[in-house]
Design a protein around this motif. Structure first.
Motif, short mmCIF file in Angstrom:
data_model
loop_
_atom_site.label_atom_id
_atom_site.label_comp_id
_atom_site.label_asym_id
_atom_site.label_seq_id
_atom_site.Cartn_x
_atom_site.Cartn_y
_atom_site.Cartn_z
N VAL A 1 0.98 -1.34 -0.04
CA VAL A 1 0.23 -0.11 0.04
C VAL A 1 0.97 1.11 0.13
O VAL A 1 2.07 1.27 0.30
CB VAL A 1 -0.98 -0.08 1.32
CG1 VAL A 1 -2.07 -1.14 1.13
CG2 VAL A 1 -0.32 0.00 2.40
N VAL A 2 0.48 2.43 -0.50
CA VAL A 2 1.10 3.59 -0.73
C VAL A 2 0.67 4.40 0.37
O VAL A 2 -0.79 4.73 0.41
CB VAL A 2 1.08 4.15 -2.16
CG1 VAL A 2 1.66 5.49 -2.20
CG2 VAL A 2 1.45 3.39 -3.03
N VAL A 3 1.26 5.10 1.28
CA VAL A 3 0.80 5.84 2.55
C VAL A 3 1.45 7.28 2.05
O VAL A 3 2.58 7.39 1.84
CB VAL A 3 1.13 5.15 3.72
CG1 VAL A 3 0.82 6.02 4.84
CG2 VAL A 3 0.70 3.66 3.88
N ASP A 4 0.64 8.33 2.51
CA ASP A 4 1.28 9.55 2.13
C ASP A 4 1.87 10.10 3.58
O ASP A 4 1.89 9.42 4.67
CB ASP A 4 0.16 10.53 1.89
CG ASP A 4 -0.98 10.91 2.89
OD1 ASP A 4 -1.06 10.31 4.13
OD2 ASP A 4 -2.03 11.57 2.35
N GLU A 5 2.02 11.40 3.62
CA GLU A 5 2.86 11.70 4.85
C GLU A 5 1.94 11.95 6.24
O GLU A 5 2.56 12.00 6.97
CB GLU A 5 3.40 13.26 4.55
CG GLU A 5 2.35 14.55 4.20
CD GLU A 5 1.95 14.45 2.83
OE1 GLU A 5 1.15 15.43 2.28
OE2 GLU A 5 2.14 13.45 1.92
N HIS A 6 0.56 12.01 5.91
CA HIS A 6 -0.48 11.79 6.86
C HIS A 6 -0.49 10.47 7.43
O HIS A 6 -1.41 10.14 8.33
CB HIS A 6 -1.53 12.57 6.64
CG HIS A 6 -1.25 14.09 5.91
ND1 HIS A 6 -0.87 15.02 6.82
CD2 HIS A 6 -1.54 14.55 4.63
CE1 HIS A 6 -0.79 16.27 6.30
NE2 HIS A 6 -1.15 15.88 4.80
N GLY A 7 -0.21 9.56 6.98
CA GLY A 7 -0.50 8.18 7.23
C GLY A 7 -1.54 7.55 6.44
O GLY A 7 -1.90 6.31 6.76
N ASP A 8 -2.22 8.34 5.43
CA ASP A 8 -3.31 7.91 4.92
C ASP A 8 -3.19 7.04 3.55
O ASP A 8 -2.09 7.32 2.89
CB ASP A 8 -4.11 9.09 4.33
CG ASP A 8 -4.66 10.04 5.56
OD1 ASP A 8 -5.07 9.44 6.41
OD2 ASP A 8 -4.60 11.00 5.13
N LEU A 9 -3.76 5.95 3.56
CA LEU A 9 -3.48 5.08 2.21
C LEU A 9 -4.06 5.80 1.18
O LEU A 9 -5.32 6.33 0.82
CB LEU A 9 -4.27 3.84 2.56
CG LEU A 9 -4.12 2.57 1.56
CD1 LEU A 9 -4.31 1.29 2.28
CD2 LEU A 9 -4.75 2.69 0.23
#
Length: 162
Positions: free
Chosen positions: A61-69
């Motif tokens: 999974v790809v997660v952004d800087e906020h921890g969101d998928l």
């Protein structure tokens, strides 16, 4: 900034929500997964994790800087030092370089962690964003293909084993 996490059972709820939220967005450029995919999501996830445990696929999974998928990126059909790359980034993350960053990171993992020496990929001709990501990521066009009845292009990238 993006981070890849190897797919785990704990990702299932967030991944299902990601797929539901982005279903219409994805259907603009890639074939829709269909209602059955969503109805059988839990069973399919168990199957994917079993494939990963067997070493024939590597799911992330790809997660952004906020921890969101915000996406997913996979290496499937691992065989003879090669695998096929597949990825999708959700609408909210689209156009921000996240797909390119995720592809770069999975290429690094493919070589350094999974011991792969080449990756293949394909996309439809009506998906210029995906074509651009692959070219920016060092993939070379190796031929034409048809994906669910739509014309497409096949790519390949040699990678240095770490």
């Amino acid at each position: 900034m993006v981070r890849l996490e190897r797919l785990r059972a704990e990702h299932s709820d967030a991944l299902l929500e990601f797929e539901r939220l982005n279903r219409e967005f994805f259907a603009r450029t890639i074939p829709d997964r269909g209602d059955t995919y969503f109805a059988e999501f839990a069973s399919n996830q168990r199957d994917r994790l079993a494939e990963q445990d067997a070493g024939v696929c590597h799911f992330h999974v790809v997660v952004d800087e906020h921890g969101d998928l915000v996406g997913r990126i996979n290496l499937v059909d691992v065989e003879d030092g090669s695998a096929e790359l597949g990825y999708r980034v959700g609408e909210r993350a689209s156009g921000r370089g996240m797909a390119t960053a995720a592809v770069a990171e999975v290429c690094r993992l493919a070589a350094e962690v999974y011991g792969l020496s080449a990756l293949t990929a394909k996309t439809t001709l009506d998906n210029p964003a995906s074509m651009a990501v692959l070219v920016r990521s060092g993939f070379m066009i190796v031929g034409d293909t048809v994906i669910n009845g739509r014309p497409g292009v096949r790519y390949r990238r040699e990678i240095a084993v770490g």
